[in-house]
Design a protein around this motif. Structure first.
Motif, PDB file in Angstrom:
ATOM      1  N   THR A  80       0.827  -1.203   0.000  1.00 24.30           N
ATOM      2  CA  THR A  80       0.000   0.000   0.000  1.00 24.30           C
ATOM      3  C   THR A  80       0.859   1.250   0.000  1.00 24.30           C
ATOM      4  N   PRO A  81       0.770   2.037  -1.036  1.00 23.58           N
ATOM      5  CA  PRO A  81       1.612   3.224  -1.090  1.00 23.58           C
ATOM      6  C   PRO A  81       1.004   4.375  -0.288  1.00 23.58           C
ATOM      7  N   LEU A  82       1.814   5.066   0.413  1.00 19.25           N
ATOM      8  CA  LEU A  82       1.371   6.314   1.016  1.00 19.25           C
ATOM      9  C   LEU A  82       2.215   7.406   0.382  1.00 19.25           C
ATOM     10  N   PRO A  83       1.752   7.925  -0.735  1.00 25.29           N
ATOM     11  CA  PRO A  83       2.597   8.806  -1.526  1.00 25.29           C
ATOM     12  C   PRO A  83       3.051  10.015  -0.717  1.00 25.29           C
ATOM     13  N   GLY A  84       4.281  10.373  -0.930  1.00 20.83           N
ATOM     14  CA  GLY A  84       4.814  11.595  -0.343  1.00 20.83           C
ATOM     15  C   GLY A  84       4.833  11.612   1.164  1.00 20.83           C
ATOM     16  N   THR A  85       5.002  10.451   1.774  1.00 27.53           N
ATOM     17  CA  THR A  85       5.035  10.388   3.240  1.00 27.53           C
ATOM     18  C   THR A  85       6.312   9.675   3.669  1.00 27.53           C
ATOM     19  N   ASP A  86       7.079  10.333   4.525  1.00 30.80           N
ATOM     20  CA  ASP A  86       8.374   9.764   4.921  1.00 30.80           C
ATOM     21  C   ASP A  86       8.307   9.022   6.248  1.00 30.80           C
ATOM     22  N   SER A  87       7.718   9.661   7.229  1.00 28.94           N
ATOM     23  CA  SER A  87       7.745   9.057   8.562  1.00 28.94           C
ATOM     24  C   SER A  87       6.659   9.673   9.427  1.00 28.94           C
ATOM     25  N   TYR A  88       6.519   9.136  10.618  1.00 37.30           N
ATOM     26  CA  TYR A  88       5.508   9.638  11.545  1.00 37.30           C
ATOM     27  C   TYR A  88       6.166  10.018  12.866  1.00 37.30           C
ATOM     28  N   ASP A  89       5.677  11.079  13.416  1.00 37.25           N
ATOM     29  CA  ASP A  89       6.251  11.675  14.612  1.00 37.25           C
ATOM     30  C   ASP A  89       5.836  10.872  15.859  1.00 37.25           C
ATOM     31  N   HIS A 207      -2.439  10.616  10.221  1.00 38.76           N
ATOM     32  CA  HIS A 207      -1.556  10.861   9.076  1.00 38.76           C
ATOM     33  C   HIS A 207      -1.181  12.343   8.976  1.00 38.76           C
ATOM     34  N   LEU A 208      -2.167  13.218   9.097  1.00 39.21           N
ATOM     35  CA  LEU A 208      -1.891  14.646   8.947  1.00 39.21           C
ATOM     36  C   LEU A 208      -1.218  15.236  10.174  1.00 39.21           C
ATOM     37  N   ALA A 209      -1.526  14.694  11.336  1.00 37.78           N
ATOM     38  CA  ALA A 209      -0.940  15.256  12.564  1.00 37.78           C
ATOM     39  C   ALA A 209       0.478  14.758  12.781  1.00 37.78           C
ATOM     40  N   ALA A 210       0.733  13.507  12.424  1.00 36.33           N
ATOM     41  CA  ALA A 210       2.038  12.910  12.752  1.00 36.33           C
ATOM     42  C   ALA A 210       2.952  12.766  11.547  1.00 36.33           C
ATOM     43  N   GLY A 211       2.399  12.827  10.342  1.00 37.51           N
ATOM     44  CA  GLY A 211       3.198  12.513   9.168  1.00 37.51           C
ATOM     45  C   GLY A 211       4.167  13.618   8.788  1.00 37.51           C
ATOM     46  N   SER A 212       5.233  13.216   8.104  1.00 43.18           N
ATOM     47  CA  SER A 212       6.082  14.193   7.437  1.00 43.18           C
ATOM     48  C   SER A 212       6.427  13.646   6.060  1.00 43.18           C
ATOM     49  N   GLY A 213       6.859  14.546   5.208  1.00 39.69           N
ATOM     50  CA  GLY A 213       7.081  14.166   3.820  1.00 39.69           C
ATOM     51  C   GLY A 213       6.394  15.168   2.922  1.00 39.69           C
ATOM     52  N   PRO A 214       6.769  15.195   1.652  1.00 42.08           N
ATOM     53  CA  PRO A 214       6.292  16.263   0.771  1.00 42.08           C
ATOM     54  C   PRO A 214       4.770  16.337   0.650  1.00 42.08           C
ATOM     55  N   ASP A 215       4.094  15.198   0.580  1.00 45.89           N
ATOM     56  CA  ASP A 215       2.643  15.276   0.381  1.00 45.89           C
ATOM     57  C   ASP A 215       1.915  15.708   1.647  1.00 45.89           C
ATOM     58  N   VAL A 216       2.403  15.235   2.782  1.00 43.51           N
ATOM     59  CA  VAL A 216       1.783  15.643   4.038  1.00 43.51           C
ATOM     60  C   VAL A 216       1.964  17.141   4.222  1.00 43.51           C
ATOM     61  N   GLU A 217       3.191  17.596   3.957  1.00 39.40           N
ATOM     62  CA  GLU A 217       3.444  19.026   4.145  1.00 39.40           C
ATOM     63  C   GLU A 217       2.639  19.877   3.160  1.00 39.40           C
ATOM     64  N   ALA A 218       2.541  19.384   1.935  1.00 39.32           N
ATOM     65  CA  ALA A 218       1.742  20.129   0.943  1.00 39.32           C
ATOM     66  C   ALA A 218       0.286  20.219   1.392  1.00 39.32           C
ATOM     67  N   ALA A 219      -0.223  19.124   1.931  1.00 42.52           N
ATOM     68  CA  ALA A 219      -1.621  19.136   2.388  1.00 42.52           C
ATOM     69  C   ALA A 219      -1.802  20.119   3.545  1.00 42.52           C
ATOM     70  N   SER A 415      -6.433  10.812  -1.588  1.00 43.27           N
ATOM     71  CA  SER A 415      -6.505  11.324  -2.970  1.00 43.27           C
ATOM     72  C   SER A 415      -7.283  12.631  -3.013  1.00 43.27           C
ATOM     73  N   THR A 416      -8.267  12.766  -2.109  1.00 46.09           N
ATOM     74  CA  THR A 416      -8.986  14.040  -2.030  1.00 46.09           C
ATOM     75  C   THR A 416      -8.026  15.153  -1.608  1.00 46.09           C
ATOM     76  N   MET A 417      -7.195  14.843  -0.606  1.00 47.63           N
ATOM     77  CA  MET A 417      -6.221  15.852  -0.149  1.00 47.63           C
ATOM     78  C   MET A 417      -5.274  16.209  -1.296  1.00 47.63           C
ATOM     79  N   ARG A 418      -4.848  15.203  -2.034  1.00 51.99           N
ATOM     80  CA  ARG A 418      -3.941  15.464  -3.170  1.00 51.99           C
ATOM     81  C   ARG A 418      -4.629  16.363  -4.196  1.00 51.99           C
ATOM     82  N   ALA A 419      -5.892  16.040  -4.490  1.00 53.74           N
ATOM     83  CA  ALA A 419      -6.628  16.837  -5.477  1.00 53.74           C
ATOM     84  C   ALA A 419      -6.787  18.276  -5.002  1.00 53.74           C
ATOM     85  N   VAL A 420      -7.070  18.439  -3.718  1.00 50.31           N
ATOM     86  CA  VAL A 420      -7.252  19.804  -3.201  1.00 50.31           C
ATOM     87  C   VAL A 420      -5.945  20.586  -3.331  1.00 50.31           C
ATOM     88  N   VAL A 421      -4.831  19.930  -3.068  1.00 48.42           N
ATOM     89  CA  VAL A 421      -3.532  20.603  -3.215  1.00 48.42           C
ATOM     90  C   VAL A 421      -3.299  20.979  -4.679  1.00 48.42           C
TER      91      VAL A 421
END
Ligand code: ZN
Length: 907
Positions: A80-89, A207-219, A415-421
């Motif tokens: 399962t891909p979690l695009p643009g996500t590196d790690s969790y805090d 995901h949004l509270a703990a994640g880091s990585g380009p897609d999380v940050e973009a969102a 994917s909704t978050m990606r689309a909104v970005v």
């Protein structure tokens, strides 16, 4: 710690060296999970992979899908891909840490959801938790506001700027929109037994509270995300209690198992068994009201609405059937929905999940969560996941698991978050333009304003104003009297709802009458014209009159006790919305009311006051009740039931019967049984929970009438003498003991049938009515096979508004004029009865006021029975072919039903 973020652990998240170190343990975990008998425990907390594992849907998906080789998600779940996500805090608590189970291993209770949201909000400066109300059962309604810490610091400013695109669109330039985050409302599981959405909401928050990585940050930078994890916590708790409570240590996939078959009424609905996904427009329930409040404070550009459908399906997201989009929705809305949909497709492709679009589901009724945003400059998106209902379920395509469904919902959340970005400026511009282009959109509309009289039915007019106010519609007093539709609308006694206001497009869609449609199939009702539903004198005028002051406060206005304290009698006129509650208030205080069956005049304050049929006389000198207590109750009636009460000091009247007339019966308190449940049939037979809930809500919540919900299968054992009124609110009643009920009616009971429940007393021969026949088969004979569904659909009545002509001298019509708009579903039409006086209401010769109706059904409806009241022995059977209590917003016809409840006994 930076690489492609996928939740496929062997190539994830971590540097190659780290991967090597952990690969083995991950795979051994996965393997043991496949074996299914191994506990689905997570890896050692020391593992840095623990954080990814926290996205338990995926891991747990493996646990649960493992045993029978379903093939559906096994290979995919590993990758399962979690695009643009590196790690969790580590500092942000995982769902497991707070809730105590992995997401997907059981159904998460509402209180656990709230606890998790609180914990994350406390730990993360990306998250604020807000409460927007309480349910009927007292559960908290919450949403999280999630965005970057920079945005959090400027949140008020962002919110104000965002609102301006709707309220002052011409002052918002393209440049203004360049650097502004979009607002997206991620809403879940309005149907409480469509549970996977809420689990995905928990994962999204983590995901949004703990994640880091380009897609999380973009969102986080490009969006303010409002996560509303449970639109319907009461329904969810009812459902979760059932599934978790009926599952053993080893979940079963057998669809016949108890866990898979929740009892009537199920968890779909709210406390009073309403479908909250029809209440966005009527907004009659606390959860809708709180949600609309924050919706309009924010004006999100995108709103998601996550559901589940039948287990054999795949996954659906909008756009739906194009021809079933409401014509008031701009084409660009559907185009953007389509562009957003491309992202859902990509994300689901990556995990191998099948899906479909442009079929089955429509976008027509603005009372649904995915359609309401479309008339508010926003994009509403419906998601429908095939339901596993419990944790595992056999289907013809293999086993469907709860974690699999959660994963799909989570992926389309991402994917909704990606689309909104990616589409941020398009969405912002679209919303701004939706409001800026109002005049253009309304140029073919002849109406410039709706006028609503508030003198004849002040409470109903204000109930309508309250609904409009919840949608940020502005109302104004009139500056001068206006004649329209044969009514004079006067300043102070009327209000005007102009289309020339920010919510002008909404006003048109909510208030207009409709008769032409691009399609003749309706997933839901075809019309909802609010002035007709609220039963107020109104007019659509093509020249908006000069407007006076804005109507700021639409709350109900108290009545007064005209003439002050009386030592003899008080008289309550009949016909105002809460007059039945006033009578109930008398009953609840052991005060005996009399009902006048003829019009009369009385002396009040030295002048003559006329009263119509149905006026209630309250004698001050009553045995067993102190006069003081009567005065107090009457005072409260004026204040809290919003009706005027008149002090009358003489029993002899100038005109009409005297107050002690032989024709003025003392009313007994209604003792109401609403028949509920399924009886001996399957869980899908028996009574309609929606209809029963509407009656329950009206009587118990609004009108203070205590009611008993009696299960269909218990009626044969029940002591029916406890009740004088029995309601068959809708559905099939084959399991009722006919003789017992008929005897009870003959002994004086009032049996009330609504909608299709009218069939039962007719079939039992208690009431003699002739059904009108229409051979629909012959009408569709020439259609090709492929067109048959549409042709049959075109002969249906999914919900239209008819005009009923009343006999206002009949007690069931007391307080009404000679005609009334009614809400009608279904095609069973009956000839009016030959029995003198039994026909209370019939459809007009031109029956349709608004909504879809085929020519053939129009013929059927002409002059057909609408309301019938038949004497049966010493009792009566009162039949409403329409639904006078539809979705709690048909204020205009509630009074007819309440007349049957209070006055059935005097027929
Ligand atoms: Zn649903």
């Amino acid at each position: 710690m930076h690489s492609r973020a996928r939740l496929s652990f062997h190539e994830a998240v971590i540097s190659p060296a780290v991967v090597n170190r952990y690969t083995t343990s991950v795979f051994s975990f996965l393997r043991s999970a496949f074996a299914f008998d191994a506990p689905c425990a997570l890896m050692s907390p020391r593992s840095s992979l623990r954080r990814l594992a926290a996205l338990g849907a995926i891991l747990v998906g493996l646990c649960l899908t493992a045993a029978p080789a379903s093939g559906q998600d096994l290979p995919l779940a590993m990758d399962t891909p979690l695009p643009g996500t590196d790690s969790y805090d580590d500092a942000i608590p995982t769902p497991t840490e707070v809730i105590g189970h992995e997401i997907g291993t059981r159904h998460t209770r509402p209180a656990q959801v709230v606890r998790y949201f609180e914990a994350v909000a406390a730990a993360s400066d990306r998250v604020q938790l807000r409460e927007h109300g309480r349910t009927y059962e007292g559960r908290r309604l919450i949403h999280a506001v999630v965005t970057s810490t920079d945005n959090q610091e400027n949140l008020d400013q962002i919110q104000r700027a965002n609102r301006r695109a709707a309220t002052a669109p011409t002052q918002v330039s393209d440049e203004d929109l360049q650097d502004r985050p979009a607002v997206v409302l991620m809403g879940y599981s309005i149907h409480g037994d469509e549970a996977s959405g809420t689990e995905a909401a928990i994962l999204l928050l983590y995901h949004l509270a703990a994640g880091s990585g380009p897609d999380v940050e973009a969102a986080l930078e490009n969006a303010v995300t409002l996560i509303d994890p449970m639109f319907n916590p009461d329904g969810r708790d009812r459902f979760v209690d059932w599934v978790n409570g009926n599952r053993g240590g080893t979940p079963t996939a057998d669809p016949q198992d108890r866990e898979h078959n929740q009892p009537w009424p199920g968890g779909r609905t709210n406390h009073y068994w309403f479908d909250l996904n029809r209440d966005w427009l009527p907004a009659q329930h606390p959860s809708s009201q709180g949600r609309l409040d924050y919706f309009h404070n924010w004006k999100p550009q995108v709103l998601t609405d996550f559901h589940e459908m039948g287990s054999e399906a795949t996954y659906f997201f909008q756009p739906g059937v194009q021809s079933r989009t409401n014509p008031n929705t701009p084409e660009m809305n559907q185009e953007l929905t389509g562009r957003i949909a491309e992202r859902h497709g990509e994300y689901l492709d990556q995990i191998g999940s099948l899906y479909y679009t442009r079929e089955t589901f429509d976008d027509f009724y603005y009372g649904k969560g995915s359609t309401y945003p479309d008339i508010n400059g926003s994009i509403g998106i419906l998601f429908e996941q095939a339901s596993s209902r419990a944790l595992r379920k056999e289907t013809s395509k293999g086993e469907l698991t709860y974690p699999f469904t959660v994963r799909n919902q989570f992926m389309t959340s991402l994917s909704t978050m990606r689309a909104v970005v990616e589409l941020r400026t398009d969405l912002l511009e679209y919303q701004r333009d939706f409001f800026a282009n109002r005049d253009e959109a309304l140029q073919d509309t002849e109406t410039e304003a709706f006028l609503v009289d508030r003198s004849a039915q002040p409470t109903r007019a204000r109930a309508l104003a309250q609904v409009l106010d919840r949608h940020e519609v502005r109302m104004f007093d009139l500056d001068e009297s206006v004649q329209a539709n044969g009514t004079t609308f006067r300043p102070g006694d009327a209000y005007m709802v102009p289309l020339d206001q920010p919510q002008g497009r909404f006003v048109k869609a909510a208030m207009e009458r409709t008769s032409t449609y691009p399609d003749s199939i309706f997933y839901d009702v075809s019309t909802w014209s609010l002035p007709l539903a609220f039963g107020v004198e109104h007019a659509a005028v093509s020249d908006a009159p000069a407007q006076g002051q804005r109507l700021q406060d639409p709350s109900y206005e108290s009545g007064e006790v005209v003439g002050g304290r009386s030592e003899y009698t008080y008289v309550l006129p009949w016909g105002k919305y809460y007059a039945p509650r006033a009578v109930q208030r008398l009953h609840n205080n052991d005060i005996r009311p009399r009902v006048m069956t003829e019009p009369f005049t009385a002396r009040v304050n030295g002048s003559s006051q006329s009263f119509d049929r149905g006026a209630i006389v309250v004698q001050v000198q009553q045995r067993g009740v102190a006069a003081d207590s009567i005065h107090q109750v009457v005072q409260r009636i004026a204040e809290d039931d919003y009706v005027d009460v008149y002090a009358v000091d003489q029993g002899m009247t100038p005109q009409g019967p005297d107050l002690g007339s032989a024709g003025s019966d003392i009313l007994d308190p209604p003792k109401v049984a609403i028949i509920t449940g399924t009886g001996g049939g399957s869980r899908y037979s028996g009574t309609s929970a929606y209809n029963a809930g509407e009656v329950w809500h009206l009587l118990s919540e609004r009108m203070n009438v205590p009611v008993s919900l009696v299960d269909l299968s218990d009626v044969q054992y029940a002591d029916l003498d406890r009740y004088n009124t029995m309601v068959l609110a809708g559905g099939s009643f084959n399991d009722l003991p006919t003789d017992d009920i008929e005897n009870w009616v003959r002994n004086g009971g009032t049996l009330i049938g609504v909608e299709d429940a009218v069939e039962w007393p007719i079939e039992q021969g208690m009431v003699d009515l002739e059904e009108r026949e229409l051979d629909v088969d012959s009408l569709v004979q020439d259609q090709s096979y492929a067109d048959l569904d549409n042709a049959y659909g075109a002969q249906g009545i999914g919900g239209s508004i008819f005009e009923t002509n009343l006999d206002p001298t009949h007690p069931v019509a007391y307080g009404y004029d000679e005609s009334v708009p009614v809400f009608r579903v279904g095609t069973g039409f009956y000839d009016p009865s030959d029995e003198p006086g039994a026909s209370v209401g019939t459809y007009d010769a031109t029956p349709r006021l608004s909504g879809y109706l085929s020519d053939e059904q129009t013929e059927q409806a002409r002059g057909a029975a609408s309301i019938e009241a038949h004497e049966v022995g010493g009792g009566q059977v009162i039949l409403f072919m329409d639904n006078p209590n539809f979705r709690a917003f048909w204020y205009g016809t509630n009074g007819l039903f309440l007349n049957a409840v209070h006055f059935g006994q005097i027929l």
